[in-house]
Design a protein around this motif. Structure first.
Motif, PDB file in Angstrom:
ATOM      1  N   TYR A  73      -2.388 -13.941 -30.214  1.00  0.00           N
ATOM      2  CA  TYR A  73      -1.228 -13.694 -31.189  1.00  0.00           C
ATOM      3  C   TYR A  73      -1.911 -13.577 -32.606  1.00  0.00           C
ATOM      4  O   TYR A  73      -1.805 -12.616 -33.489  1.00  0.00           O
ATOM      5  CB  TYR A  73       0.161 -14.209 -31.043  1.00  0.00           C
ATOM      6  N   SER A 103      14.030 -24.787 -29.256  1.00  0.00           N
ATOM      7  CA  SER A 103      14.429 -23.856 -30.153  1.00  0.00           C
ATOM      8  C   SER A 103      16.052 -24.007 -30.592  1.00  0.00           C
ATOM      9  O   SER A 103      16.396 -23.453 -31.357  1.00  0.00           O
ATOM     10  CB  SER A 103      14.380 -22.247 -29.480  1.00  0.00           C
ATOM     11  N   GLU A 142      18.874 -18.199 -26.442  1.00  0.00           N
ATOM     12  CA  GLU A 142      17.557 -17.492 -25.991  1.00  0.00           C
ATOM     13  C   GLU A 142      16.649 -18.617 -25.277  1.00  0.00           C
ATOM     14  O   GLU A 142      16.598 -19.744 -25.819  1.00  0.00           O
ATOM     15  CB  GLU A 142      16.780 -16.875 -27.093  1.00  0.00           C
ATOM     16  N   GLU A 174      13.853 -19.751 -25.286  1.00  0.00           N
ATOM     17  CA  GLU A 174      12.465 -19.552 -25.909  1.00  0.00           C
ATOM     18  C   GLU A 174      12.195 -21.099 -26.327  1.00  0.00           C
ATOM     19  O   GLU A 174      13.191 -22.017 -26.770  1.00  0.00           O
ATOM     20  CB  GLU A 174      12.534 -18.736 -27.084  1.00  0.00           C
ATOM     21  N   ARG A 209       9.860 -23.183 -29.888  1.00  0.00           N
ATOM     22  CA  ARG A 209       9.139 -22.891 -31.222  1.00  0.00           C
ATOM     23  C   ARG A 209       7.764 -23.742 -31.323  1.00  0.00           C
ATOM     24  O   ARG A 209       7.799 -24.915 -30.884  1.00  0.00           O
ATOM     25  CB  ARG A 209      10.046 -23.313 -32.236  1.00  0.00           C
ATOM     26  N   ILE A 213       6.652 -20.124 -34.661  1.00  0.00           N
ATOM     27  CA  ILE A 213       6.292 -19.107 -33.895  1.00  0.00           C
ATOM     28  C   ILE A 213       7.344 -19.309 -32.668  1.00  0.00           C
ATOM     29  O   ILE A 213       6.952 -20.389 -32.082  1.00  0.00           O
ATOM     30  CB  ILE A 213       4.795 -18.931 -33.449  1.00  0.00           C
ATOM     31  N   ARG A 214       8.179 -18.358 -32.170  1.00  0.00           N
ATOM     32  CA  ARG A 214       8.827 -18.421 -30.996  1.00  0.00           C
ATOM     33  C   ARG A 214       8.057 -18.009 -29.758  1.00  0.00           C
ATOM     34  O   ARG A 214       7.491 -16.857 -29.767  1.00  0.00           O
ATOM     35  CB  ARG A 214      10.275 -17.747 -31.346  1.00  0.00           C
ATOM     36  N   VAL A 266       7.345 -14.101 -29.113  1.00  0.00           N
ATOM     37  CA  VAL A 266       8.524 -13.240 -29.293  1.00  0.00           C
ATOM     38  C   VAL A 266       9.227 -13.085 -30.948  1.00  0.00           C
ATOM     39  O   VAL A 266      10.114 -12.414 -31.139  1.00  0.00           O
ATOM     40  CB  VAL A 266       9.827 -13.309 -28.650  1.00  0.00           C
ATOM     41  N   GLY A 267       8.530 -14.132 -31.516  1.00  0.00           N
ATOM     42  CA  GLY A 267       8.919 -13.728 -32.996  1.00  0.00           C
ATOM     43  C   GLY A 267       7.962 -14.810 -33.912  1.00  0.00           C
ATOM     44  O   GLY A 267       7.391 -15.742 -33.224  1.00  0.00           O
ATOM     45  N   ASP A 268       7.974 -14.539 -35.045  1.00  0.00           N
ATOM     46  CA  ASP A 268       7.254 -15.382 -35.960  1.00  0.00           C
ATOM     47  C   ASP A 268       7.694 -15.304 -37.329  1.00  0.00           C
ATOM     48  O   ASP A 268       8.291 -14.330 -37.764  1.00  0.00           O
ATOM     49  CB  ASP A 268       5.665 -14.795 -36.057  1.00  0.00           C
ATOM     50  N   GLY A 269       7.700 -16.375 -38.080  1.00  0.00           N
ATOM     51  CA  GLY A 269       8.261 -16.515 -39.605  1.00  0.00           C
ATOM     52  C   GLY A 269       7.965 -17.449 -40.116  1.00  0.00           C
ATOM     53  O   GLY A 269       7.750 -18.764 -39.604  1.00  0.00           O
TER      54      GLY A 269
END
Length: 154
Positions: A69, A105, A109, A111, A113, A130-131, A142-145
């Motif tokens: 990723y 997390s 959900e 998930e 982290r 980063i999830r 499924v997600g990043d930030g």
């Protein structure tokens, strides 16, 4: 006679625990040194209100997923943020990938982290998160930030 046998049992327990205690106390923060093997082979993390056992093999698969990723997201990645490093599970059950830590997390959900601190100031902490989720036996991002946490002023 009873006190001698009790004393011998206590001494045996202490001697058996000493290698594990020494391994767990190698560094004050519980983080293994570079090249050091894991203290544990698996740990348990909360995922969507259930316990999920994460093994070293699972952690390696998560690391590979995140590396793929990040390779695609490289232009967006801040240069000072290292990629995930050597995988280990410390004596406290924390899954580490170099400077990154795999965490629950705390959301509904299913998930996890993978987090790394970008900035750690007196009143401000900035982390890259980063999830990841497991679907059909495979891990996916499924997600990043970037997430900012503010400390209260006293």
């Amino acid at each position: 006679m009873r006190s001698k046998s009790g004393l011998l049992i206590c001494l045996a327990v202490i001697l058996c625990m000493t290698p594990l205690s020494a391994m767990c106390l190698q560094k004050k923060d519980g983080e293994p040194s570079a090249g050091e093997e894991s203290c544990l082979k698996e740990t348990t993390l909360k995922v969507a209100n259930r316990d999920l056992i994460i093994t070293l093999h699972d952690a390696e698969r998560i690391k590979l997923t995140v590396e793929k990723y990040l390779a695609k997201a490289k232009p967006k990645l801040k240069p000072s943020v290292p990629g995930p490093g050597e995988v280990s599970i410390d004596c406290l059950g924390t899954v580490r990938m170099g400077a990154w830590i795999l965490e629950s997390s705390f959301s509904a959900e299913p998930e996890l982290r993978l987090t790394v601190r970008i900035h750690n100031g007196e009143y401000l902490i900035v982390r890259r998160e980063i999830r990841v989720q497991q679907a059909e036996g495979q891990w996916k991002v499924v997600g990043d930030g970037r997430v900012t946490y503010h400390r209260e002023h006293k």
